[in-house]
Enzyme design. Structure first.
Site, PDB file in Angstrom:
ATOM      1  N   PRO A  94      52.066   7.414-100.207  1.00 32.58           N
ATOM      2  CG  PRO A  94      54.149   6.957-101.157  1.00 32.58           C
ATOM      3  CD  PRO A  94      53.305   6.674 -99.958  1.00 32.58           C
ATOM      4  CD  GLU A 122      61.548   2.002 -97.203  1.00 33.57           C
ATOM      5  OE1 GLU A 122      60.811   2.644 -96.422  1.00 33.57           O
ATOM      6  OE2 GLU A 122      62.742   2.295 -97.410  1.00 33.57           O
ATOM      7  NE  ARG A 160      47.163  29.029 -94.673  1.00 29.71           N
ATOM      8  CZ  ARG A 160      46.394  29.829 -95.381  1.00 29.71           C
ATOM      9  NH1 ARG A 160      45.323  29.362 -95.967  1.00 29.71           N
ATOM     10  NH2 ARG A 160      46.690  31.102 -95.515  1.00 29.71           N
ATOM     11  CG  ASP A 175      44.009  31.270 -98.563  1.00 27.41           C
ATOM     12  OD1 ASP A 175      44.386  32.435 -98.372  1.00 27.41           O
ATOM     13  OD2 ASP A 175      44.056  30.372 -97.707  1.00 27.41           O
TER      14      ASP A 175
END
Ligand code: 6GU
Length: 237
Positions: A94, A122, A160, A175
């Site tokens: 994160p 963690e 992709r 896209d």
């Protein structure tokens, strides 16, 4: 491209790379994906992959030794300055740089060999980051228990974009996000369903008008749910 995924939960990836575009790309040998259990690279009798954090605090931290051993086995060195050209070691946490289409594109264009390390929430011993990792990536501002779902997201977003990964009838250029804004609404048959009608403009075959309508709808949608994307988007806001 060759992708290796390092995880403490290899079973998590059981069939996730066996469907749709990723499956096709693997069968066409556009990409090779291998998943490795970090535990297989332990050298102690308890095969420990994590330990308690120095300084105290909650949770367990992934130990450096098995991750260093895995990288040495896969890449022949644990010094990132010695990686072959086109090699990226990506740590998913994160704390990483937020994943964007532009980052996926850069990785797809520049990478021959990617090793993706799935962190756990963690933490991962920081020496992994300091020595092995070339890119630390997060997939968004929310908490996952581990990097495994993020690895699936990242692999899909990259694969992709590889040359010939999409069928000839589809293109990554059209896209959502490739021009920095959201996609326009799509409709298929029937033209009337439960009293709901497909917008007339899509039925009349005027391609210039259809293009204009789609661009307007895409901007309208982007303005309403992702205003942040419009700073720097092509065209009017
Ligand atoms: Cl890459 N890992 C974890 N544990 N949580 C996340 C994430 C990654 N990206 C967003 N949240």
């Amino acid at each position: 491209m060759k992708i290796d995924v390092l995880t403490i939960f290899p079973e998590f990836f059981g069939q996730v790379f066996d469907f749709g575009i990723i499956r096709r790309a693997r069968l066409a040998e556009i990409v090779e994906i291998n998943v490795h259990d970090i535990r297989e690279f332990t050298a102690d009798k308890h095969r420990m992959v994590d330990d308690r954090p120095f300084g105290g605090g909650d949770g367990m931290v992934l130990k450096p030794e098995p991750i260093f051993a895995a990288i040495e086995t896969l890449l022949g060195t644990s010094d990132r300055s010695e990686y072959s050209e086109g090699t990226k070691v990506i740590l998913l946490t994160p704390q990483g740089e937020p994943l964007k289409q532009s980052i996926a594109k850069e990785i797809a264009d520049e990478t021959k060999r990617a090793v993706i390390i799935c962190g756990r929430y963690e933490g991962v011993d920081e020496r992994v980051n300091e020595t092995l990792v070339t890119h630390e990536i997060s997939i968004g501002d929310y908490v996952l228990s581990g990097g495994e779902p993020a690895a699936v997201v990242l692999v899909d977003a990259i694969v992709r974009l590889l040359p010939n990964a999409l069928g000839s009838d589809t293109s990554a250029e059209n896209d959502s996000f490739s021009d920095g804004i959201l996609d326009y609404p799509h409709y298929t048959r029937p033209a009337e369903y439960r009293g709901m009608n497909v917008p007339e403009v899509l039925l009349n075959g005027n391609h210039a008008e259809i293009e204009k309508w789609r661009r307007e709808k895409a901007l309208e949608k982007t303005r309403s749910v992702r205003h942040d994307l419009l700073k720097g988007a092509n065209g009017d806001m």
